[in-house]
Motif scaffolding. Sequence first.
Motif, short mmCIF file in Angstrom:
data_model
loop_
_atom_site.label_atom_id
_atom_site.label_comp_id
_atom_site.label_asym_id
_atom_site.label_seq_id
_atom_site.Cartn_x
_atom_site.Cartn_y
_atom_site.Cartn_z
N ASN A 8 114.06 77.38 97.62
CA ASN A 8 113.92 78.25 98.80
C ASN A 8 113.09 79.50 98.54
O ASN A 8 113.52 80.62 98.81
CB ASN A 8 115.31 78.66 99.32
N TYR A 10 110.36 82.19 99.15
CA TYR A 10 109.52 82.86 100.15
C TYR A 10 108.66 83.87 99.42
O TYR A 10 109.14 84.55 98.51
CB TYR A 10 110.37 83.64 101.16
N GLY A 27 112.17 81.26 110.90
CA GLY A 27 111.26 80.18 111.29
C GLY A 27 110.04 80.62 112.09
O GLY A 27 109.31 79.79 112.61
N ASN A 29 106.22 81.72 112.76
CA ASN A 29 105.09 81.21 111.99
C ASN A 29 104.23 82.34 111.41
O ASN A 29 104.32 83.50 111.79
CB ASN A 29 104.29 80.17 112.78
N LYS A 30 103.37 81.91 110.47
CA LYS A 30 102.57 82.84 109.66
C LYS A 30 101.70 83.75 110.53
O LYS A 30 101.62 84.96 110.29
CB LYS A 30 101.73 81.97 108.72
N GLN A 44 106.65 79.80 102.39
CA GLN A 44 107.72 79.83 103.38
C GLN A 44 108.75 78.76 103.06
O GLN A 44 108.52 77.58 103.30
CB GLN A 44 107.11 79.60 104.76
N ASN A 45 109.84 79.18 102.46
CA ASN A 45 110.97 78.29 102.20
C ASN A 45 110.57 77.02 101.46
O ASN A 45 110.86 75.91 101.90
CB ASN A 45 111.67 77.94 103.51
N VAL A 46 109.91 77.19 100.32
CA VAL A 46 109.47 76.04 99.54
C VAL A 46 110.54 75.68 98.50
O VAL A 46 110.96 76.54 97.72
CB VAL A 46 108.13 76.33 98.83
N LEU A 237 101.03 71.30 101.27
CA LEU A 237 101.36 72.61 101.83
C LEU A 237 100.48 72.91 103.04
O LEU A 237 99.31 72.56 103.06
CB LEU A 237 101.08 73.71 100.80
N ALA A 241 104.07 76.47 103.92
CA ALA A 241 105.26 75.63 104.06
C ALA A 241 104.97 74.22 103.56
O ALA A 241 103.84 73.74 103.63
CB ALA A 241 105.70 75.58 105.52
#
Length: 342
Positions: A8, A10, A27, A29-30, A44-46, A237, A241
């Motif tokens: 997770n 960020y 959630g 977006n970028k 983002q939450n990888v 990716l 994300a």
Amino acid sequence: MSYIEIKNIYKIFGPHPQKALTMAQNGENKDDILAKTGHTVGLQNVSLSIDQGETFVVMGLSGSGKSTLIRHLNRLIDPTAGEILFGGENILQMTTPRLNAFRRAKLGMVFQRFGLLPHRSVIENVAYGLKIQKTDKAERLKSARTWIERVGLAGYEDSFPDQLSGGMQQRVGLARALTTNPEVLLMDEAFSALDPLIRSDMQDELMKLQSELHKTIIFITHDLDEALKLGDRIAILKDGALMQVGRPEEIIMNPADDYVRAFTRDVNRSRVLRAKTLMQPTSTGNDTPANTTGWPEVDANMRLEDILPIAIACPDGISVVNRDHQKIGTLSKDQIIAALAA
Ligand SMILES: Nc1ncnc2c1ncn2[C@@H]1O[C@H](COP(=O)(O)OP(=O)(O)OP(=O)(O)O)[C@@H](O)[C@H]1O
Ligand SMILES: [Mg+2]
């Protein structure tokens, strides 16, 4: 638990990341986060689990977060949130001396622009990591010589980087990374600066070395063909994300969404798909139908490009066999054509 666990993660770039982090965690977006906060979402939450001995490829368009991700693994960058474990140890909690020791002992890096020391010879460049580790001179030169030979540069020990072609310089880069015997190789667009034929040679060289060395390799590329050729698994990716993680044939056969599908459109599928991906498995308890007698046999790992000529010569069908030459499935010419046309 896998050898490398990314949990997770960020990464928010900017002076006051907290608000942007909360938005990313909710959630948003970028682009919206950038517009509202002036902060860039790098990751983002990888979450990823990477096994020892695996060649793990990270791919995505420019700006998708590939370099940001790999820089977390050697802690050139710290995450805004999340955890990274190597062999169960949280690298974010390492003290500076522990981190330095970890980097020296476990990680080898190969850079896109080679990163060689221009005023040092090939052998000095390759031996450099061992010098930092205070290995005795005779021993480090011996080890460097071995690796120079291993990457096909014997005879160039005393040359200087600017006397070598790009492909040769990257061989030096590879030898330098391997000389300290790291467990993990981090390769960020390592072959992207090379022209296509040399690049393909370097891919082959890396695969040959990997079949002997079984390192854990994290390889970054924006080129799907390269990813499919090298990767045991591939992570894709987009805007920081993760869109999909899977084996090459999974990515090709079942792209997770339109973004991944767009990547896969121009791929030579016959080079990626294998007999075992497409075959109709021989069901257990149900003997192989008698009419397969006389069908040619292909190995389950054979690629379609090599099976195609056999299928054309034998239109009835092909038997797929495992390493022990047991029949595990069948393939028809129609199945092959359908898979290639999809
Ligand atoms: N130090 C930084 N400060 C601010 N933003 C950054 C920084 N590093 C990366 N970024 C941003 O994070 C995002 C991901 O960048 P990153 O360099 O990881 O992409 P990449 O996938 O490696 O791209 P490329 O293929 O061009 O190398 C981009 O939007 C980038 O602008
Ligand atoms: Mg990059």
